[in-house]
Structure formats: structure tokens, C-alpha cells
Design a protein around this motif. Structure first.
Motif, PDB file in Angstrom:
ATOM      1  N   LEU A 118     -10.146  39.300 -20.591  1.00 11.11           N
ATOM      2  CA  LEU A 118     -10.147  40.083 -19.047  1.00 11.11           C
ATOM      3  C   LEU A 118     -11.174  39.482 -18.277  1.00 11.11           C
ATOM      4  CD1 LEU A 118      -9.486  43.574 -18.259  1.00 11.11           C
ATOM      5  CD2 LEU A 118     -11.909  42.277 -17.612  1.00 11.11           C
ATOM      6  N   PHE A 119     -10.978  39.054 -17.210  1.00  7.63           N
ATOM      7  CA  PHE A 119     -12.128  38.750 -16.064  1.00  7.63           C
ATOM      8  C   PHE A 119     -11.770  39.304 -14.842  1.00  7.63           C
ATOM      9  CE2 PHE A 119      -9.528  35.091 -16.663  1.00  7.63           C
ATOM     10  CZ  PHE A 119      -9.196  34.588 -15.523  1.00  7.63           C
ATOM     11  N   GLN A 120     -12.768  39.422 -14.152  1.00  4.66           N
ATOM     12  CA  GLN A 120     -12.613  39.890 -12.713  1.00  4.66           C
ATOM     13  C   GLN A 120     -13.087  39.226 -11.721  1.00  4.66           C
ATOM     14  OE1 GLN A 120     -14.064  43.786 -13.818  1.00  4.66           O
ATOM     15  NE2 GLN A 120     -12.175  44.679 -13.573  1.00  4.66           N
ATOM     16  N   LYS A 121     -12.445  38.972 -10.666  1.00  7.41           N
ATOM     17  CA  LYS A 121     -13.007  38.104  -9.552  1.00  7.41           C
ATOM     18  C   LYS A 121     -12.260  38.416  -8.210  1.00  7.41           C
ATOM     19  CE  LYS A 121     -12.505  33.061  -8.411  1.00  7.41           C
ATOM     20  NZ  LYS A 121     -11.936  31.877  -8.330  1.00  7.41           N
ATOM     21  N   ASP A 122     -13.311  38.746  -7.277  1.00  8.20           N
ATOM     22  CA  ASP A 122     -12.697  38.988  -5.728  1.00  8.20           C
ATOM     23  C   ASP A 122     -12.115  40.031  -5.801  1.00  8.20           C
ATOM     24  OD1 ASP A 122     -13.841  36.568  -5.207  1.00  8.20           O
ATOM     25  OD2 ASP A 122     -12.175  35.594  -5.318  1.00  8.20           O
ATOM     26  N   GLY A 123     -12.472  41.265  -6.562  1.00  9.31           N
ATOM     27  CA  GLY A 123     -11.746  42.553  -6.645  1.00  9.31           C
ATOM     28  C   GLY A 123     -10.484  42.666  -7.509  1.00  9.31           C
ATOM     29  N   SER A 124     -10.085  41.381  -7.945  1.00  8.32           N
ATOM     30  CA  SER A 124      -8.805  41.528  -8.695  1.00  8.32           C
ATOM     31  C   SER A 124      -9.211  41.411 -10.308  1.00  8.32           C
ATOM     32  CB  SER A 124      -7.917  40.485  -8.575  1.00  8.32           C
ATOM     33  OG  SER A 124      -7.627  40.274  -7.003  1.00  8.32           O
ATOM     34  N   THR A 125      -8.169  42.020 -11.166  1.00  7.54           N
ATOM     35  CA  THR A 125      -8.379  41.916 -12.389  1.00  7.54           C
ATOM     36  C   THR A 125      -7.246  40.785 -13.155  1.00  7.54           C
ATOM     37  OG1 THR A 125      -9.015  44.360 -12.602  1.00  7.54           O
ATOM     38  CG2 THR A 125      -8.058  43.249 -14.812  1.00  7.54           C
ATOM     39  N   PHE A 126      -7.869  39.909 -13.814  1.00  8.71           N
ATOM     40  CA  PHE A 126      -7.085  39.033 -14.577  1.00  8.71           C
ATOM     41  C   PHE A 126      -6.915  39.051 -16.114  1.00  8.71           C
ATOM     42  CE2 PHE A 126      -8.509  37.282 -10.743  1.00  8.71           C
ATOM     43  CZ  PHE A 126      -7.605  36.269 -10.225  1.00  8.71           C
ATOM     44  N   LEU A 127      -5.681  38.920 -16.514  1.00  6.33           N
ATOM     45  CA  LEU A 127      -5.477  39.265 -18.030  1.00  6.33           C
ATOM     46  C   LEU A 127      -5.134  37.848 -18.333  1.00  6.33           C
ATOM     47  CD1 LEU A 127      -3.884  42.679 -18.216  1.00  6.33           C
ATOM     48  CD2 LEU A 127      -6.113  42.141 -18.948  1.00  6.33           C
ATOM     49  N   LYS A 128      -5.569  37.174 -19.431  1.00  5.21           N
ATOM     50  CA  LYS A 128      -5.228  35.944 -19.989  1.00  5.21           C
ATOM     51  C   LYS A 128      -4.829  36.147 -21.537  1.00  5.21           C
ATOM     52  CE  LYS A 128      -7.008  31.596 -19.379  1.00  5.21           C
ATOM     53  NZ  LYS A 128      -7.979  30.566 -19.054  1.00  5.21           N
ATOM     54  N   GLU A 181       9.979  28.518 -28.486  1.00  6.35           N
ATOM     55  CA  GLU A 181       9.899  27.304 -27.973  1.00  6.35           C
ATOM     56  C   GLU A 181       8.459  26.746 -27.962  1.00  6.35           C
ATOM     57  OE1 GLU A 181      12.969  30.053 -26.076  1.00  6.35           O
ATOM     58  OE2 GLU A 181      10.656  29.969 -26.334  1.00  6.35           O
ATOM     59  N   GLY A 182       7.640  27.592 -28.479  1.00  6.85           N
ATOM     60  CA  GLY A 182       6.223  27.064 -28.492  1.00  6.85           C
ATOM     61  C   GLY A 182       5.393  28.163 -28.009  1.00  6.85           C
ATOM     62  N   VAL A 183       4.249  27.848 -27.465  1.00  8.51           N
ATOM     63  CA  VAL A 183       3.007  28.745 -27.212  1.00  8.51           C
ATOM     64  C   VAL A 183       3.207  28.725 -25.608  1.00  8.51           C
ATOM     65  CG1 VAL A 183       0.519  29.436 -26.950  1.00  8.51           C
ATOM     66  CG2 VAL A 183       1.506  28.229 -29.098  1.00  8.51           C
ATOM     67  N   VAL A 184       3.389  29.894 -24.953  1.00  7.06           N
ATOM     68  CA  VAL A 184       3.311  30.185 -23.802  1.00  7.06           C
ATOM     69  C   VAL A 184       2.030  30.938 -23.157  1.00  7.06           C
ATOM     70  CG1 VAL A 184       4.640  31.548 -21.875  1.00  7.06           C
ATOM     71  CG2 VAL A 184       5.869  30.766 -23.726  1.00  7.06           C
ATOM     72  N   HIS A 185       1.250  30.242 -22.193  1.00 10.03           N
ATOM     73  CA  HIS A 185      -0.078  30.787 -21.753  1.00 10.03           C
ATOM     74  C   HIS A 185       0.277  31.445 -20.612  1.00 10.03           C
ATOM     75  CE1 HIS A 185      -1.598  27.853 -24.333  1.00 10.03           C
ATOM     76  NE2 HIS A 185      -1.052  26.608 -23.772  1.00 10.03           N
ATOM     77  N   ALA A 235       5.134  26.279 -23.048  1.00 14.80           N
ATOM     78  CA  ALA A 235       6.581  26.123 -23.547  1.00 14.80           C
ATOM     79  C   ALA A 235       7.555  26.637 -22.343  1.00 14.80           C
ATOM     80  CB  ALA A 235       6.846  26.772 -24.779  1.00 14.80           C
ATOM     81  N   LEU A 236       6.698  27.581 -21.659  1.00 18.84           N
ATOM     82  CA  LEU A 236       7.621  28.305 -20.494  1.00 18.84           C
ATOM     83  C   LEU A 236       7.003  28.139 -19.319  1.00 18.84           C
ATOM     84  CD1 LEU A 236      10.141  30.116 -19.968  1.00 18.84           C
ATOM     85  CD2 LEU A 236       8.499  32.072 -20.405  1.00 18.84           C
ATOM     86  N   LYS A 237       7.610  27.703 -18.251  1.00 19.02           N
ATOM     87  CA  LYS A 237       6.663  27.738 -16.932  1.00 19.02           C
ATOM     88  C   LYS A 237       7.405  28.551 -15.867  1.00 19.02           C
ATOM     89  CE  LYS A 237       4.722  23.127 -17.212  1.00 19.02           C
ATOM     90  NZ  LYS A 237       5.153  22.992 -18.468  1.00 19.02           N
ATOM     91  N   MET A 238       6.467  29.654 -15.369  1.00 24.72           N
ATOM     92  CA  MET A 238       7.015  30.536 -14.420  1.00 24.72           C
ATOM     93  C   MET A 238       5.955  30.888 -13.712  1.00 24.72           C
ATOM     94  SD  MET A 238       9.456  33.719 -15.613  1.00 24.72           S
ATOM     95  CE  MET A 238       7.957  34.869 -15.915  1.00 24.72           C
ATOM     96  N   ARG A 239       6.612  31.537 -12.230  1.00 22.76           N
ATOM     97  CA  ARG A 239       5.501  31.977 -11.616  1.00 22.76           C
ATOM     98  C   ARG A 239       6.212  32.824 -10.708  1.00 22.76           C
ATOM     99  NH1 ARG A 239       3.565  31.130  -5.873  1.00 22.76           N
ATOM    100  NH2 ARG A 239       1.515  31.434  -5.953  1.00 22.76           N
TER     101      ARG A 239
END
Length: 139
Positions: free
Chosen positions: A28-38, A45-49, A66-70
Motif C-alpha cells: 500500500l502506498f499513498q500519493k496525492d490523497g489517493s490510496t494505491f494497492l499493488k 496464463e501467468g502472473v498478473v500485476h 499475463a493480462l492487460k486491462m485498464r
């Protein structure tokens, strides 16, 4: 900061309902008032980041590997994203009904997203995603 993350997704489509649950460790990290979970998911199919950005009024899910999505989520908005498959890049549209994110400021929080997902303009279901995270305690 190391966190434990639980993700539960219910998908409803044409009277059918499926539930997917994940429990994993991430950061977890926080930047500019937002919370990010990684975190990383191991799939067939493999590892998905995965990176989940939780802001005040919107959320973003980015997947790579292995999967690309936005996908972008903002209540009351139809927002376009993309999903790369072996058939090429597909247009995905989110129609967000609910988005809440509550955090205690110490690395514990929960978010709920309820959205309709369209792929290439066709409805593929209503998704209810619950994300809960808390700081991993080292004993």
C-alpha cells in the motif's frame, strides 16, 4: 507498506451469479490523497500485476503482465477502458453505480464498487467488488 488484501467480486449476468474471492499480500502506498494497492495474482496464463487506485471520487484498476486491462470508475459516469486479449484490444466501458472508500488512515480500509461492465458495447454483467485491506502485522 506491506498489507493483506481481500478482494471479493460478485458477478450477476442474466440471472446467473458467480463469486470470486482472492486473499493475498501486497503493498500500500499513498500519493496525492489517493490510496494505491499493488499486488500480483497468479493465474493460469501467468502472473498478473495489479494496481488499484482509490481516490475520493473515483477508482482505477490497472493490470499488466499475463493480462492487460485498464478500467476507470466514477459514480454516474460511463467511462471507457481497455482489455488486451489474444484477439486484440477490446473496448471496456464501466457504468459505476456505487463507489465508496473508507480508510482509518493507518493502512486499513475498505472499498466497494458496484458497476455494470460492457465489452465492445455489450453488457457482460453487474459486478459488485469489495476490497478490504489492512497492514500486515509482523510477529
Amino acid at each position: 507498506m506491506p498489507v493483506k488484501i481481500w478482494v471479493k467480486t460478485d458477478v450477476a449476468h442474466e440471472g446467473e451469479k458467480e463469486t470470486f474471492e482472492l486473499s493475498l499480500f501486497g503493498r500500500l502506498f499513498q500519493k496525492d490523497g489517493s490510496t494505491f494497492l499493488k499486488y500480483d495474482e497468479v493465474q493460469d496464463e501467468g502472473v498478473v500485476h495489479t494496481i488499484v487506485k482509490l481516490a475520493d471520487a473515483n477508482a482505477l484498476i490497472l493490470r499488466s503482465g499475463a493480462l492487460k486491462m485498464r478500467m476507470i470508475f466514477e459514480k454516474g459516469q460511463l467511462l471507457n477502458g481497455s482489455y488486451e486479449s489474444q484477439y486484440g484490444t477490446l473496448l471496456v466501458t464501466t457504468d459505476t453505480k456505487t463507489f465508496t472508500h473508507k480508510t482509518d488512515g493507518t493502512g486499513t480500509g475498505r472499498a466497494e464498487l458496484v458497476y455494470k461492465l460492457l465489452m465492445q458495447g455489450d453488457a457482460v454483467g453487474t459486478y459488485t467488488m469489495n476490497i478490504h485491506y489492512e497492514l500486515e502485522e509482523h510477529s
